[in-house]
Design a protein around this motif. Structure first.
Motif, short mmCIF file in Angstrom:
data_model
loop_
_atom_site.label_atom_id
_atom_site.label_comp_id
_atom_site.label_asym_id
_atom_site.label_seq_id
_atom_site.Cartn_x
_atom_site.Cartn_y
_atom_site.Cartn_z
N MET A 16 0.84 -1.19 0.00
CA MET A 16 0.00 0.00 0.00
C MET A 16 0.88 1.24 0.00
SD MET A 16 -3.14 1.11 2.57
CE MET A 16 -4.25 -0.16 1.97
N SER A 17 0.47 2.26 -0.76
CA SER A 17 1.22 3.51 -0.81
C SER A 17 0.25 4.68 -0.88
CB SER A 17 2.15 3.54 -2.03
OG SER A 17 1.39 3.62 -3.23
N ASP A 18 0.71 5.84 -0.41
CA ASP A 18 -0.07 7.05 -0.62
C ASP A 18 0.32 7.66 -1.96
OD1 ASP A 18 2.39 8.37 -0.01
OD2 ASP A 18 1.25 10.11 0.66
N THR A 19 -0.22 8.81 -2.30
CA THR A 19 0.06 9.43 -3.60
C THR A 19 0.39 10.91 -3.49
OG1 THR A 19 -2.31 9.84 -3.92
CG2 THR A 19 -1.41 7.83 -4.89
N ARG A 20 0.59 11.41 -2.28
CA ARG A 20 0.77 12.85 -2.10
C ARG A 20 2.24 13.25 -2.26
NH1 ARG A 20 -2.19 16.24 2.54
NH2 ARG A 20 -3.84 15.77 1.05
N THR A 21 2.47 14.32 -2.99
CA THR A 21 3.77 14.99 -3.01
C THR A 21 3.51 16.46 -2.75
OG1 THR A 21 3.68 15.45 -5.39
CG2 THR A 21 4.68 13.37 -4.70
N ASN A 22 4.44 17.11 -2.05
CA ASN A 22 4.22 18.52 -1.76
C ASN A 22 5.54 19.26 -1.59
OD1 ASN A 22 4.28 17.01 0.89
ND2 ASN A 22 4.40 19.10 1.63
N SER A 23 5.51 20.51 -1.96
CA SER A 23 6.62 21.43 -1.72
C SER A 23 6.07 22.62 -0.96
CB SER A 23 7.23 21.88 -3.05
OG SER A 23 7.72 20.78 -3.78
N TYR A 165 0.50 -7.42 13.46
CA TYR A 165 0.90 -8.27 12.34
C TYR A 165 0.98 -9.74 12.75
CZ TYR A 165 3.87 -10.63 8.95
OH TYR A 165 4.37 -11.53 8.05
N ASP A 166 0.50 -10.60 11.86
CA ASP A 166 0.61 -12.05 12.03
C ASP A 166 0.84 -12.64 10.65
OD1 ASP A 166 0.20 -14.82 12.28
OD2 ASP A 166 -1.27 -14.56 13.89
N ARG A 167 1.90 -13.38 10.48
CA ARG A 167 2.27 -13.91 9.17
C ARG A 167 1.16 -14.78 8.56
NH1 ARG A 167 7.50 -13.88 7.23
NH2 ARG A 167 7.84 -15.06 5.31
N SER A 168 0.35 -15.39 9.41
CA SER A 168 -0.70 -16.29 8.92
C SER A 168 -2.03 -15.57 8.70
CB SER A 168 -0.91 -17.45 9.91
OG SER A 168 -1.37 -16.96 11.16
N MET A 169 -2.07 -14.26 8.88
CA MET A 169 -3.35 -13.54 8.75
C MET A 169 -3.84 -13.56 7.31
SD MET A 169 -1.78 -9.67 9.25
CE MET A 169 -3.24 -9.09 10.07
N SER A 170 -5.14 -13.36 7.14
CA SER A 170 -5.75 -13.34 5.81
C SER A 170 -5.40 -12.05 5.09
CB SER A 170 -7.26 -13.47 5.93
OG SER A 170 -7.81 -12.31 6.55
N PHE A 171 -5.59 -12.05 3.78
CA PHE A 171 -5.39 -10.81 3.02
C PHE A 171 -6.34 -9.72 3.52
CE2 PHE A 171 -3.74 -13.50 -0.67
CZ PHE A 171 -2.43 -13.09 -0.49
N GLU A 172 -7.57 -10.11 3.84
CA GLU A 172 -8.55 -9.13 4.30
C GLU A 172 -8.09 -8.45 5.59
OE1 GLU A 172 -10.51 -12.00 1.60
OE2 GLU A 172 -9.18 -12.22 3.35
N ASP A 173 -7.56 -9.26 6.53
CA ASP A 173 -7.07 -8.67 7.78
C ASP A 173 -5.82 -7.83 7.54
OD1 ASP A 173 -9.09 -9.69 9.33
OD2 ASP A 173 -7.95 -11.39 10.08
N ALA A 174 -4.97 -8.26 6.62
CA ALA A 174 -3.76 -7.49 6.31
C ALA A 174 -4.12 -6.12 5.73
CB ALA A 174 -2.88 -8.27 5.34
N VAL A 175 -5.10 -6.09 4.84
CA VAL A 175 -5.54 -4.81 4.26
C VAL A 175 -6.12 -3.93 5.35
CG1 VAL A 175 -7.17 -3.72 2.69
CG2 VAL A 175 -5.89 -5.75 1.95
N LYS A 176 -6.91 -4.51 6.24
CA LYS A 176 -7.50 -3.75 7.34
C LYS A 176 -6.39 -3.17 8.23
CE LYS A 176 -9.84 -6.19 10.29
NZ LYS A 176 -10.96 -6.96 10.87
N LEU A 177 -5.36 -3.98 8.50
CA LEU A 177 -4.23 -3.51 9.31
C LEU A 177 -3.50 -2.35 8.63
CD1 LEU A 177 -2.26 -3.74 11.67
CD2 LEU A 177 -1.11 -5.60 10.43
N LEU A 178 -3.28 -2.47 7.34
CA LEU A 178 -2.60 -1.40 6.61
C LEU A 178 -3.44 -0.12 6.60
CD1 LEU A 178 -0.97 -3.21 3.56
CD2 LEU A 178 0.15 -2.30 5.60
N MET A 179 -4.74 -0.27 6.49
CA MET A 179 -5.59 0.92 6.48
C MET A 179 -5.55 1.64 7.83
SD MET A 179 -8.93 0.21 4.17
CE MET A 179 -8.78 -0.06 2.39
N VAL A 180 -5.47 0.89 8.92
CA VAL A 180 -5.34 1.52 10.23
C VAL A 180 -3.99 2.23 10.32
CG1 VAL A 180 -5.12 1.10 12.71
CG2 VAL A 180 -6.90 -0.08 11.39
N SER A 181 -2.94 1.57 9.81
CA SER A 181 -1.61 2.18 9.83
C SER A 181 -1.58 3.48 9.03
CB SER A 181 -0.59 1.19 9.26
OG SER A 181 0.70 1.75 9.20
N PHE A 182 -2.21 3.46 7.85
CA PHE A 182 -2.25 4.67 7.03
C PHE A 182 -3.13 5.74 7.64
CE2 PHE A 182 0.03 2.29 3.97
CZ PHE A 182 0.52 3.18 3.03
#
Length: 253
Positions: A16-23, A165-182
């Protein structure tokens, strides 16, 4: 600034990545920072970028050329036999690009045109692999001890990744985790912002398993953001109260 995360799971890879650039606060733009190339049934490669925009765009343009180059002229990015060799070649391109840009800009270019990359992917017959590539061209690989990499504005979103993070987690949980992180990063730093790009690479699929851009007003992301905020408040309120009078009686303050 930027925030990008690459994560290794038993099931594959999630990016997952953001898309913002700023000066400055009055000069904000949207630029893609996640790119991928694939040969269906044989390999998939993905790169996320952080750092000077001119440098990262130049590196991506060179990688695009390498992905299309005939094998007799330059070994194509899509012909290299291992992910390790892909990381080596990508690191060389990054190092050369940073050096060229700094030379062109003289003394004023020193330190201003650096960039870092996250490289992820899988080649048929091998394991999915994840690399963090530094401006100098050297790199490290994700492992069981270090199963995810961050680049850019990393500090705000890191605590939840470490805790959940858990290596055995589902893709759905991983996406949810990344969204919280972002969400935590977006709340704390205005230089990181929507839209977000998401890529899921399932093990042995050699193609994007799920690809999505999360725009401003996205219903699911807003639900995650508000629910996480409510959950934090609830958890805080459930903690034992600190007793000031007892602390004074015991000479603690």
């Amino acid at each position: 600034m930027t925030y990008c995360v690459g994560m290794v799971l038993e099931k594959g890879l999630v990016l997952m990545s953001d898309t913002r650039t700023n000066s400055g606060v009055d000069n904000i733009s949207v630029f893609r920072k996640m790119f991928h190339w694939c040969v269906p049934g044989e390999r998939i490669l993905a790169v996320m970028t952080a750092g000077n925009l001119a440098t990262t765009q130049s590196v991506i343009s060179k990688l695009e050329e390498r992905s299309k180059a005939p094998a007799d002229r330059h070994m194509s990015l899509l012909e290299l036999p291992t992910m390790f060799q892909v990381a080596v070649e990508t690191g060389k391109l990054l190092r050369e690009t940073v050096r060229e840009t700094q030379v062109e800009n003289g003394q004023t270019g020193q330190g201003r045109f650096t960039a870092s990359l996250i490289l992820a992917g899988q080649i048929k017959g091998m394991e999915p692999r994840l690399f963090l590539i530094y401006p100098e061209g050297n790199f490290i690989e994700a492992s069981f001890d270090t199963p995810f990499f961050q680049i850019g504005e990393t500090k705000y979103g890191r605590p939840i990744l470490i805790r959940a993070y858990d290596r055995s987690m589902s893709f759905e949980d991983a996406v949810k985790l990344l969204m919280v992180s972002f969400d935590s990063t977006l709340k704390a730093n205005l230089s990181v912002g929507l839209p977000l790009d998401l890529l899921v690479i399932e093990r042995d699929s050699y193609k994007p398993g799920h690809e999505r851009r999360i725009e401003q007003g996205d219903t699911y992301f807003e639900s995650i953001s508000s629910s996480w905020s409510d959950a934090l408040k609830s958890a805080f309120n459930s903690l034992p109260d600190y007793m000031i009078n007892e602390s004074q009686d015991k000479g603690l303050i």
